[in-house]
Enzyme design. Structure first.
Site, mmCIF file in Angstrom:
data_model
loop_
_atom_site.group_PDB
_atom_site.id
_atom_site.type_symbol
_atom_site.label_atom_id
_atom_site.label_comp_id
_atom_site.label_asym_id
_atom_site.label_seq_id
_atom_site.Cartn_x
_atom_site.Cartn_y
_atom_site.Cartn_z
ATOM 1 N N ASP A 46 -53.353 62.203 15.360
ATOM 2 C CA ASP A 46 -54.592 62.541 14.654
ATOM 3 C C ASP A 46 -54.323 63.167 13.288
ATOM 4 O OD1 ASP A 46 -53.551 64.924 15.617
ATOM 5 O OD2 ASP A 46 -55.153 65.263 17.061
ATOM 6 N N ASN A 48 -59.615 73.551 25.746
ATOM 7 C CA ASN A 48 -60.698 72.837 26.436
ATOM 8 C C ASN A 48 -60.206 71.509 27.023
ATOM 9 O OD1 ASN A 48 -60.325 71.269 24.178
ATOM 10 N ND2 ASN A 48 -62.372 71.576 23.325
ATOM 11 N N HIS A 89 -58.642 69.133 25.527
ATOM 12 C CA HIS A 89 -58.640 67.936 24.669
ATOM 13 C C HIS A 89 -57.208 67.426 24.505
ATOM 14 C CE1 HIS A 89 -58.293 70.298 20.575
ATOM 15 N NE2 HIS A 89 -57.113 70.119 21.114
ATOM 16 N N GLU A 105 -62.402 65.535 22.236
ATOM 17 C CA GLU A 105 -63.020 66.722 22.815
ATOM 18 C C GLU A 105 -63.757 66.361 24.105
ATOM 19 O OE1 GLU A 105 -62.047 69.300 21.499
ATOM 20 O OE2 GLU A 105 -62.417 69.501 19.362
HETATM 21 P P1 PGA Z 1 -51.527 73.967 20.036
HETATM 22 O O1 PGA Z 1 -52.654 72.845 20.009
HETATM 23 O O2 PGA Z 1 -50.250 73.269 20.350
HETATM 24 O O3 PGA Z 1 -51.538 74.538 18.649
HETATM 25 O O4 PGA Z 1 -51.930 74.939 21.085
HETATM 26 C C1 PGA Z 1 -52.667 71.874 20.999
HETATM 27 C C2 PGA Z 1 -53.910 71.019 20.849
HETATM 28 O O5 PGA Z 1 -54.938 71.535 20.362
HETATM 29 O O6 PGA Z 1 -53.871 69.849 21.234
#
Ligand code: PGA
Length: 249
Positions: A67, A136, A138, A143
């Site tokens: 992404d 959450n 995702h 999301e």
């Molecule tokens: P993080 O993010 O590794 O910074 O916790 C993971 C994500 O949001 O997929």
């Protein structure tokens, strides 16, 4: 799903780096699906070390990132383009022309998203996809929703993701509200998946992903249907899991 629980972030990162390096050793022209965020940084350090000190080469590898923020110049310090170059690409021998990070600044996102999907297919599909997970649940920027998204496209970030990611920006207002992301379908069509998580904040998301019902409100739960998923997490992220379902390493 194989679940390995490591003592801490460093051990998790080292195991994950071994896993990706083994893929590249086995198939030097591997197609790697890569992720951004805090979680894989230690794994990328491990891969850089393997390139510098263990002779692992990425010169025939192709990469696709999950992404990118929309409308953030790629030179911006918070773009995923910058993140990937700073943490990995500028430190290994991957060829710039083999790097594919979704472009968040195109005119026609619909056409661009189709081209991105086609490119993955033309490369023979992604051999191994690295994933972090949101609080959450995702994956990529997919999301919680009322359906599983299929292909790459534009997504709206939820308040909780904007808040979580604001730690990298000067203020919450500066966090882009939209992104371009591989779809859930794109992710589960990859051949192998490596899911990483670290810290107490991820424990509930990991529990729901591994033990809960498969539903789009918990995007990562779909990984239960994939037949080659390795979950490498630290003890804190595993704290809600029953010990009988994982192996401590
Ligand atoms: P993080 O993010 O590794 O910074 O916790 C993971 C994500 O949001 O997929």
């Amino acid at each position: 799903m194989k679940i390995y629980v490591c003592k801490n972030y460093e051990k998790m990162s080292a195991l994950a780096a071994n896993y990706v390096a083994a893929q590249v050793l086995m198939k030097p022209e591997s197609v790697l699906g890569l992720a951004t965020g805090s979680t894989p940084i230690g794994m990328y350090e491990g891969l850089v070390d393997k390139y510098q000190n263990e002779g692992i080469s990425f010169k025939d590898v192709t990469t696709f990132n999950l992404d990118e923020y929309m409308n953030l110049p790629k030179e911006n310090e918070n773009s995923y383009y910058t993140f990937m170059h700073d943490n990995l690409f500028d430190k290994i021998d991957v060829k710039e022309e083999n790097i594919n990070i979704p472009d968040g600044n195109v005119e026609d996102f619909e056409t661009y998203s189709k081209e991105f999907e086609n490119k993955i297919k033309e490369c023979g599909g992604i051999d191994i996809q690295v994933l972090g997970i949101g609080n959450n649940a995702h994956i990529g920027f997919n999301e919680p929703d009322d359906h599983f998204s299929n292909t790459t496209g534009v997504v709206k970030l939820t308040e909780s993701t904007i808040l979580a990611n604001s730690r990298f920006f000067d203020s919450e207002e500066e966090v882009p509200k939209k992104a371009i992301s591989m779809g859930i379908g794109t992710i589960v069509r990859t051949k192998k998946i490596l899911l990483l998580a670290s810290g107490k904040g991820k424990a509930e998301a990991i529990y729901k992903t591994v033990c809960g019902p498969v539903k789009p409100e918990v995007p990562a739960s779909i990984l239960q249907f994939h037949n080659d998923v390795v979950v490498i997490i630290d003890e804190e992220a595993a704290s809600l899991l029953d010990e009988s379902i994982y192996e401590r390493v």
